[in-house]
Design an enzyme around this catalytic site. Structure first.
Site, PDB file in Angstrom:
ATOM      1  N   HIS A  22       1.163  -0.991   0.363  1.00  0.00           N
ATOM      2  CA  HIS A  22      -0.200   0.146  -0.072  1.00  0.00           C
ATOM      3  C   HIS A  22       1.030   1.488  -0.169  1.00  0.00           C
ATOM      4  O   HIS A  22       1.943   1.577   0.112  1.00  0.00           O
ATOM      5  CB  HIS A  22      -1.137   0.424   1.658  1.00  0.00           C
ATOM      6  N   CYS A 130      -0.207  -9.115  21.390  1.00  0.00           N
ATOM      7  CA  CYS A 130      -0.809  -8.671  20.813  1.00  0.00           C
ATOM      8  C   CYS A 130      -0.508  -8.624  19.202  1.00  0.00           C
ATOM      9  O   CYS A 130       0.683  -8.851  19.018  1.00  0.00           O
ATOM     10  CB  CYS A 130      -0.999  -6.708  20.045  1.00  0.00           C
ATOM     11  N   CYS A 148      -5.499  -3.715  22.495  1.00  0.00           N
ATOM     12  CA  CYS A 148      -3.957  -3.349  22.499  1.00  0.00           C
ATOM     13  C   CYS A 148      -4.785  -1.856  21.996  1.00  0.00           C
ATOM     14  O   CYS A 148      -5.395  -1.680  21.254  1.00  0.00           O
ATOM     15  CB  CYS A 148      -3.902  -3.513  20.790  1.00  0.00           C
ATOM     16  N   LYS A 306      -7.394   8.020   8.295  1.00  0.00           N
ATOM     17  CA  LYS A 306      -6.768   7.484   8.909  1.00  0.00           C
ATOM     18  C   LYS A 306      -6.798   6.092   7.447  1.00  0.00           C
ATOM     19  O   LYS A 306      -8.152   6.101   7.309  1.00  0.00           O
ATOM     20  CB  LYS A 306      -7.059   6.826   9.862  1.00  0.00           C
TER      21      LYS A 306
HETATM   22  N1  MSP Z   1       7.467  -6.314   9.757  1.00  0.00           N
HETATM   23  C1  MSP Z   1       6.947  -5.194  10.056  1.00  0.00           C
HETATM   24  C2  MSP Z   1       8.853  -4.819  10.209  1.00  0.00           C
HETATM   25  C3  MSP Z   1       9.572  -5.219  10.359  1.00  0.00           C
HETATM   26  S1  MSP Z   1      11.152  -4.576   9.970  1.00  0.00           S
HETATM   27  C4  MSP Z   1      12.998  -5.367  10.709  1.00  0.00           C
HETATM   28  C5  MSP Z   1       6.268  -4.346  10.154  1.00  0.00           C
HETATM   29  N2  MSP Z   1       5.501  -4.395   8.802  1.00  0.00           N
HETATM   30  S2  MSP Z   1       4.246  -4.272   8.021  1.00  0.00           S
HETATM   31  O1  MSP Z   1       4.351  -4.291   6.881  1.00  0.00           O
HETATM   32  O2  MSP Z   1       3.333  -4.055   9.278  1.00  0.00           O
HETATM   33  O3  MSP Z   1       4.968  -2.145   8.460  1.00  0.00           O
HETATM   34  C6  MSP Z   1       5.755  -1.877   7.611  1.00  0.00           C
HETATM   35  C7  MSP Z   1       6.078  -0.327   7.063  1.00  0.00           C
HETATM   36  O4  MSP Z   1       4.914   0.525   6.357  1.00  0.00           O
HETATM   37  C8  MSP Z   1       5.944   0.092   8.868  1.00  0.00           C
HETATM   38  O5  MSP Z   1       7.868   1.254   9.007  1.00  0.00           O
HETATM   39  C9  MSP Z   1       5.065   0.939   8.651  1.00  0.00           C
HETATM   40  O6  MSP Z   1       5.633   1.970  10.045  1.00  0.00           O
HETATM   41  C10 MSP Z   1       5.211   1.753   7.724  1.00  0.00           C
HETATM   42  N3  MSP Z   1       3.119   1.661   7.460  1.00  0.00           N
HETATM   43  C11 MSP Z   1       2.534   0.837   7.182  1.00  0.00           C
HETATM   44  N4  MSP Z   1       1.353   1.875   7.500  1.00  0.00           N
HETATM   45  C12 MSP Z   1       1.380   3.284   7.467  1.00  0.00           C
HETATM   46  C13 MSP Z   1       0.981   4.434   7.038  1.00  0.00           C
HETATM   47  N5  MSP Z   1      -0.278   4.820   6.921  1.00  0.00           N
HETATM   48  N6  MSP Z   1       1.668   5.392   6.810  1.00  0.00           N
HETATM   49  C14 MSP Z   1       3.141   5.534   6.413  1.00  0.00           C
HETATM   50  N7  MSP Z   1       4.065   4.003   6.881  1.00  0.00           N
HETATM   51  C15 MSP Z   1       2.940   3.380   7.143  1.00  0.00           C
HETATM   52  O7  MSP Z   1       6.226  -3.272  11.060  1.00  0.00           O
END
Ligand code: MSP
Length: 674
Positions: A22, A130, A148, A306
């Site tokens: 995304h 969580c 959570c 959001k």
């Molecule tokens: N798998 C873990 C990361 C492990 S790194 C050793 C994880 N994955 S995630 O897919 O949930 O998230 C990945 C990244 O996407 C995170 O840095 C998170 O902050 C980012 N984002 C998820 N939603 C977001 C927004 N709405 N805006 C910007 N970044 C966001 O966490």
């Protein structure tokens, strides 16, 4: 080794495969790719890593819900991430999956080293977990009803035998490390949060689970699988085992030889700034072998809301890229969001910024420069001749902005880097009006025409390089229009465009198509209807109305439908004194967010002062040099504090997206409109 010569290694988080790519993922990946490209341009050995995080309870459950094995599930989703990035011009050098043998072997050996050093011990654990966060929660983290704090979903009570990591043993060393390396946690505001978390005392960390098996087995005790974050964080280092395609050890990207920069969202900073260095310290890494920086960015909202699968407003970056080209999306993400702060993907703002920065500023500069070369120099690079003060002022201004851009890229401030890059382009646009090559041509002064166009082509050539980190395709397209090599030919030395010109006198300028065709109001509305998530999940292929092809110039916005005013006579119309004005100076009005104070040349002995509500759309420097239409006989208006406006500019649109009425170049200031 000088900083400039150190290998550079930038990483994104590895993304969970319970989701498809995304805009939030696209954001970090774009920043990482742009940084890699910037450092390559500087002649550095730069590498980018991304990948997928495939173990843990969350993935195990998502696979079960789909009735497939976790491996089959992760294979499919991981591939979607791998396929997505090239479509956004994100060219990671490596894509790691935590289910690959190279990663599993590394993590097991890391575990053994840490265990041998006495930092792992077996115990029992009872706590709240969580699954969304894949982490334990303390009572004080929870919302009423045992929810959570992040996912607002019930946490689960877990009571298990577990291995603990002695995190508590690293509290002092972590604090000393932060103190000695002030640039390690960025931005500064987030650093304070981490430091106070560590200062408040660190509990030992449960790093293994026994109640499910989708994880990396603990060496010598395969009843346990490792805590998914222990496994995941190690990807940054496991991906550097072995050699690259040229047979050179990948270890050179790690400290102390390499400069390691981890990018991630603010929600997972703590894992990167506390647990990861502690794991490395426990495994015997020295301070010089720890990452250079962990840089947290903010969260993106969509049209102010959001981003959420529940509300269906998730933006599919691939669809936006298909519509506008990957570079346009990249530009917006990098320019519109201050890295480190929360930001908004505003669909209307996206198209407005496209039109303003890329269409009217950069695209217009390239198009008019090449257009004038077609008219005046037979599409050849003209001789530079002798630069006048006006020309050297342009050169100095562009150098200053491009130096600022380089400093901002180095400091991981893409928004500031692109602001400076576009300021350089604005300077050149203003210069066109001030230098007026058409006037020199009319006077038969061909050497002067050549000098002006040479100066402009030189700026365009420099901009073609400066935009490369953000817009690699467009960069090569600009270069093709100048008859220059693609950027790839420049990547073996420091090619940041502050040095000698790349132009060859007499070289041919192959004509090209407009780089950033503008969207008029009708096209914008159709595009918005097509792109705005129709409250449907991301990655859908909903058929949408065809959008008319964009035009090379902005068409005027049609008037809002309202009752037409009563007819007036010609005499009534001609009572309005409409004149062509040239903006010669412009500044903000202190404490008035909407107002700009302009000095407008109306062909009178002195420029007029005009106060106009333009500041929500324009920055002062983008207006200087523009021709505008002025109501010259409007009674003066007093704004107080000595601010008196002696005329009014014609414009259309809401105050944050105005279009100024304008007139062709070459019309003398003061000319009457009738
Ligand atoms: N798998 C873990 C990361 C492990 S790194 C050793 C994880 N994955 S995630 O897919 O949930 O998230 C990945 C990244 O996407 C995170 O840095 C998170 O902050 C980012 N984002 C998820 N939603 C977001 C927004 N709405 N805006 C910007 N970044 C966001 O966490």
């Amino acid at each position: 080794m000088s900083l400039q010569k150190r290998p550079f290694y930038v990483t994104t988080p590895i993304y969970y495969v319970n989701d498809v790519p995304h805009l939030g993922h696209a954001y970090t990946s774009t920043v990482a790719d742009a940084l890699r490209r910037f450092h390559l341009l500087r002649g550095r050995d730069a590498r980018m890593l991304t990948g997928t995080d495939e173990h843990g309870l969350k993935i195990d459950r998502a696979a079960k819900e789909q009735g497939v094995t976790p491996q089959a599930f992760t294979d499919a989703v991981s591939q979607r991430f791998r396929d997505a990035w090239p479509k956004l011009n994100v060219r990671a050098d490596d894509f790691i999956r935590t289910t690959e043998p190279r990663h599993i072997e590394f993590v097991q050996s890391l575990w053994k080293v840490i265990a041998d050093k006495g930092f792992l011990y077996k115990g029992a654990y009872e706590a709240w977990y969580c699954v969304g966060c894949e982490t334990f929660k303390t009572e004080k983290d929870l919302l009423p009803g045992n929810l959570c704090d992040i996912h607002k979903k019930p946490v689960e009570r877990v009571k298990e035998e577990t291995y603990f990591f002695k995190l508590s043993a690293f509290q002092d060393r972590l604090l000393a490390f932060y103190e000695a390396h002030p640039g390690f946690i960025r931005p500064e505001t987030r650093k304070n949060e981490v430091v106070s978390f560590v200062k408040s005392g660190l509990d030992d960390l449960s790093v293994s689970r026994t109640s499910f098996s989708w994880g990396i087995p603990v060496p010598g005790d395969d009843k346990h699988v490792m805590f998914v974050w222990f496994d995941a964080l190690a990807n940054y280092r496991s991906a550097l085992e072995g050699n690259d395609a040229h047979g050179k050890p990948l270890r050179r990207y790690w400290g102390p030889e390499g400069e390691v920069v981890h990018l991630m969202g603010k929600d997972i900073l703590r894992f990167h700034a506390v647990y990861w260095p502690a794991f490395l310290m426990a495994a015997g890494y020295t301070d010089a072998e720890l990452p250079e920086a962990v840089h947290a960015h903010g969260f993106l909202t969509i049209d102010g809301e959001k981003m959420s699968k529940m509300t269906g407003n998730v933006v599919d970056p691939l669809r936006v890229a298909e519509e506008f080209g990957a570079d346009v999306l990249r530009y917006y993400l990098l320019r519109a969001v201050s890295f480190g702060q929360d930001g908004d993907f505003d669909h209307a703002g996206f198209i407005e910024r496209y039109n303003a920065d890329l269409g009217k500023n950069l695209g217009n500069l390239v198009q008019r420069t090449i257009g004038m070369c077609a008219k005046y120099t037979n599409l050849k690079v003209p001789d530079a001749g002798v630069y006048t003060a006006l020309d050297t002022e342009l050169v100095a201004g562009v150098q200053r902005e491009l130096q600022k851009a380089a400093d901002a890229w180095t400091a991981i401030e893409p928004h500031a880097a692109l602001e400076a890059t576009m300021a350089a382009s604005s300077l050149a646009n203003t210069y066109v009006d001030r230098a007026a090559p058409w006037a020199a041509f009319k006077d038969g002064d061909l050497p002067r025409v050549g000098t002006i166009l040479h100066a402009l082509l030189d700026v365009v050539a420099r901009l073609s390089i400066a935009i490369y980190p953000a817009m690699p395709d467009k960069s090569d397209r600009v270069r093709a229009q100048l008859g220059l090599s693609p950027i790839s030919a420049l990547l073996d030395h420091d090619a940041w465009p502050l040095g000698a010109t790349e132009l060859t006198i007499g070289a041919a300028l192959p004509p090209g198509t407009p780089l950033f065709p503008m969207y008029d109001k009708e096209q914008t509305e159709l595009l918005l209807a097509k792109l705005r998530p129709a409250k449907a999940p991301a990655m859908t292929d909903t058929p949408a109305a065809p959008v008319p092809a964009p035009t090379a110039a902005a068409a005027p916005a049609p008037a809002a439908p309202e009752a037409p005013p009563a007819p007036i006579t010609y005499d009534q119309f001609s009572a309005v004194d409409l004149r062509v004005g040239l903006v010669v100076a412009c500044e903000k009005v202190p404490k008035k967010d909407k107002l700009l104070k302009l000095q407008v040349d109306l062909g009178e002995p002195e420029p007029r002062t005009i106060i106009a509500g333009l500041a929500l759309t324009f920055t002062p420097e983008t207006l200087v040099g523009r021709r505008v239409v002025v109501v010259a006989n409007l009674a003066p208006r007093d704004f107080g504090k000595g601010l008196v406006s002696h005329g009014m500019l014609l414009a259309s649109g809401p105050s944050e997206a105005l279009h100024l009425a304008s007139i062709d170049e070459g019309v003398a200031p003061g000319s009457k409109l009738k």
